[in-house]
Scaffold this active site. Structure first.
Site, PDB file in Angstrom:
ATOM      1  N   TYR A   1       0.856  -1.177   0.000  1.00 24.01           N
ATOM      2  CA  TYR A   1       0.000   0.000   0.000  1.00 24.01           C
ATOM      3  C   TYR A   1       0.902   1.240   0.000  1.00 24.01           C
ATOM      4  O   TYR A   1       1.337   1.713   1.062  1.00 24.01           O
ATOM      5  CB  TYR A   1      -0.886   0.043   1.256  1.00 24.01           C
ATOM      6  CG  TYR A   1      -1.977  -0.976   1.338  1.00 24.01           C
ATOM      7  CD1 TYR A   1      -2.330  -1.792   0.265  1.00 24.01           C
ATOM      8  CD2 TYR A   1      -2.696  -1.134   2.523  1.00 24.01           C
ATOM      9  CE1 TYR A   1      -3.346  -2.727   0.369  1.00 24.01           C
ATOM     10  CE2 TYR A   1      -3.722  -2.065   2.631  1.00 24.01           C
ATOM     11  CZ  TYR A   1      -4.031  -2.859   1.563  1.00 24.01           C
ATOM     12  OH  TYR A   1      -5.044  -3.780   1.670  1.00 24.01           O
TER      13      TYR A   1
ATOM     14  N   PHE B   1     -13.023  -4.184   0.623  1.00 24.61           N
ATOM     15  CA  PHE B   1     -14.061  -3.458  -0.123  1.00 24.61           C
ATOM     16  C   PHE B   1     -15.418  -3.520   0.596  1.00 24.61           C
ATOM     17  O   PHE B   1     -16.442  -3.823  -0.019  1.00 24.61           O
ATOM     18  CB  PHE B   1     -14.208  -3.996  -1.546  1.00 24.61           C
ATOM     19  CG  PHE B   1     -13.042  -3.707  -2.448  1.00 24.61           C
ATOM     20  CD1 PHE B   1     -12.089  -2.767  -2.110  1.00 24.61           C
ATOM     21  CD2 PHE B   1     -12.899  -4.377  -3.658  1.00 24.61           C
ATOM     22  CE1 PHE B   1     -11.004  -2.504  -2.942  1.00 24.61           C
ATOM     23  CE2 PHE B   1     -11.821  -4.119  -4.497  1.00 24.61           C
ATOM     24  CZ  PHE B   1     -10.873  -3.182  -4.139  1.00 24.61           C
ATOM     25  N   PRO B   2     -15.457  -3.222   1.904  1.00 25.17           N
ATOM     26  CA  PRO B   2     -16.749  -3.270   2.607  1.00 25.17           C
ATOM     27  C   PRO B   2     -17.727  -2.198   2.120  1.00 25.17           C
ATOM     28  O   PRO B   2     -18.930  -2.325   2.353  1.00 25.17           O
ATOM     29  CB  PRO B   2     -16.360  -3.032   4.062  1.00 25.17           C
ATOM     30  CG  PRO B   2     -15.095  -2.239   3.990  1.00 25.17           C
ATOM     31  CD  PRO B   2     -14.370  -2.792   2.792  1.00 25.17           C
ATOM     32  N   LEU B   3     -17.187  -1.172   1.439  1.00 22.07           N
ATOM     33  CA  LEU B   3     -18.045  -0.117   0.885  1.00 22.07           C
ATOM     34  C   LEU B   3     -18.172  -0.249  -0.624  1.00 22.07           C
ATOM     35  O   LEU B   3     -18.477   0.722  -1.321  1.00 22.07           O
ATOM     36  CB  LEU B   3     -17.490   1.266   1.258  1.00 22.07           C
ATOM     37  CG  LEU B   3     -17.465   1.575   2.757  1.00 22.07           C
ATOM     38  CD1 LEU B   3     -16.826   2.927   3.016  1.00 22.07           C
ATOM     39  CD2 LEU B   3     -18.871   1.523   3.339  1.00 22.07           C
ATOM     40  N   GLY B   4     -17.940  -1.441  -1.141  1.00 19.13           N
ATOM     41  CA  GLY B   4     -18.165  -1.689  -2.554  1.00 19.13           C
ATOM     42  C   GLY B   4     -16.931  -1.688  -3.420  1.00 19.13           C
ATOM     43  O   GLY B   4     -16.961  -2.182  -4.538  1.00 19.13           O
ATOM     44  N   GLY B   5     -15.826  -1.091  -2.954  1.00 16.15           N
ATOM     45  CA  GLY B   5     -14.614  -1.071  -3.752  1.00 16.15           C
ATOM     46  C   GLY B   5     -14.411   0.240  -4.466  1.00 16.15           C
ATOM     47  O   GLY B   5     -14.212   1.281  -3.853  1.00 16.15           O
ATOM     48  N   PHE B   6     -14.513   0.229  -5.782  1.00 20.26           N
ATOM     49  CA  PHE B   6     -14.233   1.420  -6.579  1.00 20.26           C
ATOM     50  C   PHE B   6     -15.521   2.214  -6.798  1.00 20.26           C
ATOM     51  O   PHE B   6     -16.038   2.320  -7.907  1.00 20.26           O
ATOM     52  CB  PHE B   6     -13.590   1.024  -7.909  1.00 20.26           C
ATOM     53  CG  PHE B   6     -12.322   0.232  -7.730  1.00 20.26           C
ATOM     54  CD1 PHE B   6     -11.175   0.837  -7.256  1.00 20.26           C
ATOM     55  CD2 PHE B   6     -12.288  -1.122  -8.007  1.00 20.26           C
ATOM     56  CE1 PHE B   6     -10.010   0.116  -7.068  1.00 20.26           C
ATOM     57  CE2 PHE B   6     -11.128  -1.861  -7.836  1.00 20.26           C
ATOM     58  CZ  PHE B   6      -9.983  -1.235  -7.361  1.00 20.26           C
TER      59      PHE B   6
END
Length: 286
Positions: free
Chosen positions: A61, A214-219
């Site tokens: 990262y 991606f708990p918020l969907g990712g991209f």
């Protein structure tokens, strides 16, 4: 704080179920410029002030022209407060110029990756190390035992406290558990994409933490009418419902949303206090 708010990773590392993911600290998205270093440091310190005691990171990262998540974490938080759990991942290879990992570190290089994380984070032992397998495509159902055995050996040496798996199939989880205990799984999952439900059930039955990436969907935040309707009923935001929905789904679920925005950090951590009703959860599953 009650036991419903927490989970014991590996049976002995108690963390609040709302954590923080460090992927977006150096850069907010593909092709974006590096984030401001001072802001990233403030976000990390504020996260701990808000009660976050589980941070998920990786040596890969980083921004090619900016900061690296591990270095930011060490600068902001070392000497680390008691009880802070830092999880990291090894396995993917990211070469010069690669915006994302483009391959896998050879099995012989896994020790060096663990040692790199130890050095960058300034720790003598890593709390939790995931063996990350594959890229963003569907997990390849192939043997991982040889690679996991390397990490199991480093655990026996005392360099790692607990082992995890990321982006794996049920068969790979079973294979790894024949070698050494698996304390956590990190696969792609959000409440609009519950395709990993069978593996989540296994984790719940075996008391293995499930910390989806991606708990918020990712991209991009999912445009889902069900989530929007629940958010409107509670006067909450869509990301807050996505996170609260995860925590309500299973007692082994750990949320690790990441952000480079101080405002989004406050919003995300507040989602731990959003109590969804049985009707809300039924609506989200419909």
């Amino acid at each position: 704080m009650t036991t419903h708010d927490t989970f014991d990773i590996g049976g002995d590392l108690r963390v609040r179920r709302m954590g923080f993911g460090a992927m977006r600290l150096p850069v907010s998205g593909p092709g974006a410029p590096p984030n401001d270093r001072g802001t990233a440091l403030k976000i990390l310190r504020r996260a701990v002030e808000l009660g976050v005691d589980h941070i998920d990171t990786a040596a890969f990262y980083y921004h090619q022209e900016g900061e690296a998540a591990n270095e930011l974490i060490r600068t902001a938080l070392s000497p680390y407060p008691p009880g802070l759990v830092i999880a990291t991942k090894v396995g993917p290879y990211r070469g010069p110029g690669d915006p994302f990992p483009s391959g896998q570190v050879p099995t012989s290089g896994l020790r060096a990756e663990v040692e790199r994380n130890l050095r960058e984070l300034g720790r003598d032992r890593l709390d939790l190390v995931y063996l990350r397998h594959g890229g963003l495509e569907a997990p390849a159902d192939e043997p991982i035992g040889e690679r996991f055995q390397v990490l199991a050996g480093l655990r026996e040496e005392g360099l790692i406290r607990h082992l995890g798996l990321s982006h794996v199939t049920p068969a790979q989880l079973a294979e790894a558990r024949e070698i050494a205990p698996v304390a956590a799984v990190q696969n792609r999952f959000d409440i609009t994409r519950p395709q990993d439900a069978a593996l989540l059930e296994t984790c719940e039955r075996e008391h293995i933490a499930y910390a989806p990436y991606f708990p918020l969907g990712g991209f991009g935040i999912p445009d889902d009418a069900r989530v929007s309707a629940v958010a409107a009923r509670h006067g909450a935001t869509v990301p807050q419902v996505l996170l609260a929905g995860l925590l309500a789904l299973s007692p082994v679920m750990l949320a690790i949303p990441g952000t480079g925005s101080p405002d989004h950090l406050e919003e995300n951590t507040a989602a731990a206090g959003l109590a969804l009703t049985a009707g809300d959860l039924a609506a989200l599953r419909s």
